[in-house]
Scaffold this active site. Structure first.
Site, PDB file in Angstrom:
ATOM      1  N   ARG A  96       0.815  -1.239   0.079  1.00 38.72           N
ATOM      2  CA  ARG A  96      -0.051   0.054   0.094  1.00 38.72           C
ATOM      3  C   ARG A  96       0.989   1.259  -0.068  1.00 38.72           C
ATOM      4  NH1 ARG A  96      -2.816   2.980   4.776  1.00 38.72           N
ATOM      5  NH2 ARG A  96      -3.998   4.789   3.463  1.00 38.72           N
ATOM      6  N   HIS A 141      -3.020  10.845   0.722  1.00 41.34           N
ATOM      7  CA  HIS A 141      -2.539  10.919   1.927  1.00 41.34           C
ATOM      8  C   HIS A 141      -1.813  12.041   2.632  1.00 41.34           C
ATOM      9  CE1 HIS A 141      -1.095   7.503   4.923  1.00 41.34           C
ATOM     10  NE2 HIS A 141      -0.633   8.653   5.518  1.00 41.34           N
ATOM     11  N   GLU A 186      -7.515   8.428   6.120  1.00 43.63           N
ATOM     12  CA  GLU A 186      -8.077   8.923   7.326  1.00 43.63           C
ATOM     13  C   GLU A 186      -8.483  10.350   7.358  1.00 43.63           C
ATOM     14  OE1 GLU A 186      -4.647   8.923  10.150  1.00 43.63           O
ATOM     15  OE2 GLU A 186      -4.761   6.817  10.147  1.00 43.63           O
ATOM     16  N   ASN A 328      -7.670   1.851   9.583  1.00 46.62           N
ATOM     17  CA  ASN A 328      -6.557   2.045  10.403  1.00 46.62           C
ATOM     18  C   ASN A 328      -6.664   2.132  11.750  1.00 46.62           C
ATOM     19  OD1 ASN A 328      -5.199   2.710   7.907  1.00 46.62           O
ATOM     20  ND2 ASN A 328      -4.833   4.702   8.077  1.00 46.62           N
ATOM     21  N   TYR A 330      -4.681   1.999  15.673  1.00 41.24           N
ATOM     22  CA  TYR A 330      -3.263   1.892  16.504  1.00 41.24           C
ATOM     23  C   TYR A 330      -3.681   1.582  17.905  1.00 41.24           C
ATOM     24  CZ  TYR A 330      -0.736   3.620  12.491  1.00 41.24           C
ATOM     25  OH  TYR A 330      -0.213   3.522  11.339  1.00 41.24           O
ATOM     26  N   GLU A 397      -3.850  -0.082   7.975  1.00 46.11           N
ATOM     27  CA  GLU A 397      -2.353   0.320   8.846  1.00 46.11           C
ATOM     28  C   GLU A 397      -2.846  -0.132  10.361  1.00 46.11           C
ATOM     29  OE1 GLU A 397      -1.419   4.396   9.237  1.00 46.11           O
ATOM     30  OE2 GLU A 397      -1.905   4.654   7.249  1.00 46.11           O
TER      31      GLU A 397
HETATM   32  C1  BGC Z   1      -1.129   7.826   9.315  1.00 46.68           C
HETATM   33  C2  BGC Z   1       0.445   7.459   9.050  1.00 46.68           C
HETATM   34  C3  BGC Z   1       1.283   7.909  10.302  1.00 46.68           C
HETATM   35  C4  BGC Z   1       0.897   6.694  11.117  1.00 46.68           C
HETATM   36  C5  BGC Z   1       1.602   6.751  12.565  1.00 46.68           C
HETATM   37  C6  BGC Z   1      -1.441   7.174  10.512  1.00 46.68           C
HETATM   38  O1  BGC Z   1      -2.377   7.859  11.146  1.00 46.68           O
HETATM   39  O2  BGC Z   1      -1.662   7.314   8.180  1.00 46.68           O
HETATM   40  O3  BGC Z   1       0.844   8.539   7.754  1.00 46.68           O
HETATM   41  O4  BGC Z   1       2.566   7.873   9.882  1.00 46.68           O
HETATM   42  O5  BGC Z   1      -0.468   6.979  11.549  1.00 46.68           O
HETATM   43  O6  BGC Z   1       1.416   8.203  13.189  1.00 46.68           O
END
Ligand code: BGC
Length: 497
Positions: A96, A141, A186, A328, A330, A397
């Site tokens: 990607r 992006h 995002e 995405n 995290y 992501e």
């Molecule tokens: C983004 C990336 C970023 C990653 C880590 C995501 O929100 O798409 O560009 O590097 O988070 O912060």
């Protein structure tokens, strides 16, 4: 007992018995991701135009933690063949990456196409295909051409049309070989960080107003790109178009009704803001979002809601404009109810009215906002399944921040936890997840954090003009997961030093 319950029970029992040895489905895809501004460099090479990140980092170097910029970054503008070699080594199914709008259309408008930009992406795409790697391409992006910012950026509704022009050119140029397209990466970050919080380029602070204007344009821009593909390109090219939305998991801080409601409100007004118009049956913004912002706007004496409305036609145009749900994810947050007085300054956070905290017991990373909470991913996937009728989800992501160590055990541990949670969501809960993408292939320009935070499976030496890349322990770990389709137990097996 119903058959489906029996099957779930059997899978659950085998989890208990065999731990993590269950496998990802045969057709499940693994990949890694990057983004143009974060890796390419060549910021003004061969006709490329200026974008909002070039402008921000050149005019305000002090706004980036280490005063650095993406002028050279990983130099993938020159070193793309090395990138493909790394991808080949990892054995990923897909890569990607994003197109730099200004490299293809230097002014942002479609009246002039830069041949070198087209050459660059053709070379990359062809090399990927030669090596059996599918390109998954993000159109946007975060690197808006500066001339489009000069006319207001995303809050200007005309940008939806200019985005469609750009998307059409990309489909035309590369769609014979690219079969998976992501319109936006995002939207919450584009509109919240860019136009509300002043955190990302163009760094405006217009929370509760500019972000909602930006959001409306962006949802329409996405739908325009989807429909133009559907009409003109899908019949021949037979690809898929989706959008990538980032989301946290909002866990109620307590089991009091008002905190449970607050966590649900947070999900609806952050993820739902974008997902409801596209993925729900009824379309449009979530009811709770329209009601709260409408009522607050009245109390604040605005003549109409600060949330610009869609017409009936627009609602129908946006609803259903997807072939997959790009996600995405995290980290997670604990959410509780917060009363904010009506006379407090207008903001999106006032509209949502929640308090967000992270449990100090959660494992930290080098990024303050990123704590390791694997079960949050499983809950989030289940929420999406329930809310939007189990659409095909591509995790586009997921990754961990550290300071760049080669023996990156923190990243190994993160990947192990999150991939296990994902496996459970697929096998036990029936979540329709088709792909997983690790952020990122290599260390890169982490926006306002510059090069201080690292997310890569490969280390990049940013002081070496050759930008040498070295594989980290996590690269071996991820490669093994891809090849065995299961998750290694013993972290010590993969020490690379
Ligand atoms: C983004 C990336 C970023 C990653 C880590 C995501 O929100 O798409 O560009 O590097 O988070 O912060």
């Amino acid at each position: 007992m119903e058959m489906s319950h029996l099957i779930s029970l059997l899978i659950l029992l085998s989890f208990e018995t065999f731990g993590d040895s269950l496998r990802f489905p045969k057709n499940f895809k693994f990949g890694v991701a990057t983004a143009s501004y974060q890796i390419e460099g060549g910021w003004n090479a061969s006709g490329k135009g200026e974008n909002i990140w070039d402008r921000l980092t050149h005019e305000h170097p002090d706004w980036v933690k280490d005063h650095q910029n993406g002028d050279v970054a990983c130099d993938s503008y020159h070193l793309w063949k090395q990138d493909v070699e790394m991808l080949k080594y990892l054995n990923v199914t897909f890569y990607r990456f994003s197109l730099s709008w200004s490299r293809i259309l230097p002014s942002g408008f479609s009246n002039y196409i830069n041949p070198d930009g087209v050459r660059y992406y053709n070379d990359l795409i062809n090399e990927l295909l030669k090596n059996g790697i599918e390109p998954m391409v993000t159109l946007y992006h975060w690197d808006l051409p500066q001339p489009l910012q000069e006319v207001g950026g995303w809050p200007n509704p005309l940008l939806a049309k200019y985005f469609e022009d750009y998307a059409k050119i990309a489909f035309e140029l590369f769609g014979d070989r690219v079969k998976t397209w992501i319109t936006f990466n995002e939207p919450p970050e584009v509109c919240e960080s860019g136009y509300a919080e002043g955190a990302n380029a163009p760094c405006y602070k217009s929370s509760g107003i500019g972000d909602y204007m930006c959001g409306k344009t962006l949802l329409l821009a996405h739908a325009r790109a989807y429909h133009i593909y559907d009409k003109l390109y899908r019949p021949k090219q037979k690809g898929k178009v989706g959008i990538t939305i980032d989301a946290i998991w909002a866990e109620p801080k307590t089991n009091r009704i008002k905190d449970i409601k607050a966590a649900e409100r947070q999900m609806q007004m952050d993820l739902g803001w974008w997902a409801h118009p596209i993925f729900s049956k009824s379309g449009d913004y979530p009811e709770i979002m329209k009601n709260r912002i409408g009522n607050l706007s009245k109390a604040e004496n605005f003549s109409s809601s600060r949330l610009p409305q869609f017409t009936e036609n627009e609602i129908r145009f946006i609803q259903g404009s997807f072939d997959f749900f790009g996600l995405n994810h995290y980290s997670s947050w604990l959410v509780s109810d917060l009363k904010i007085p009506v006379n407090a300054p207008v903001s999106h956070w006032k509209d949502v009215s929640v308090l967000m905290q992270q449990d100090p017991k959660w494992k930290p990373s080098a990024a303050t906002w990123l704590k390791v909470v694997p079960w949050g991913l499983r809950k989030l996937l289940n929420w999406i399944k329930k809310e939007y009728n189990n659409p095909p989800v591509y995790i586009t992501e997921n990754g961990f921040a550290d300071f760049g160590e080669l023996n990156d055990f923190g990243r190994l541990d993160y990947l192990k936890g999150y991939l296990n949670a994902l496996l459970k969501a697929i096998l036990l809960d029936g979540c329709n997840v088709k792909a997983y993408t690790c952020w990122s292939l290599m260390d890169n320009m982490e926006w306002r954090d510059g090069y201080t935070l690292k997310f890569g499976l490969y280390y990049v030496n940013f002081t070496n003009p050759k930008r040498t890349r070295t594989e980290k322990a996590s690269a071996e770990f991820y490669k093994t997961i891809i090849e065995t389709r299961t998750i290694l137990e013993d972290l010590e097996q993969v020490i690379v030093l």
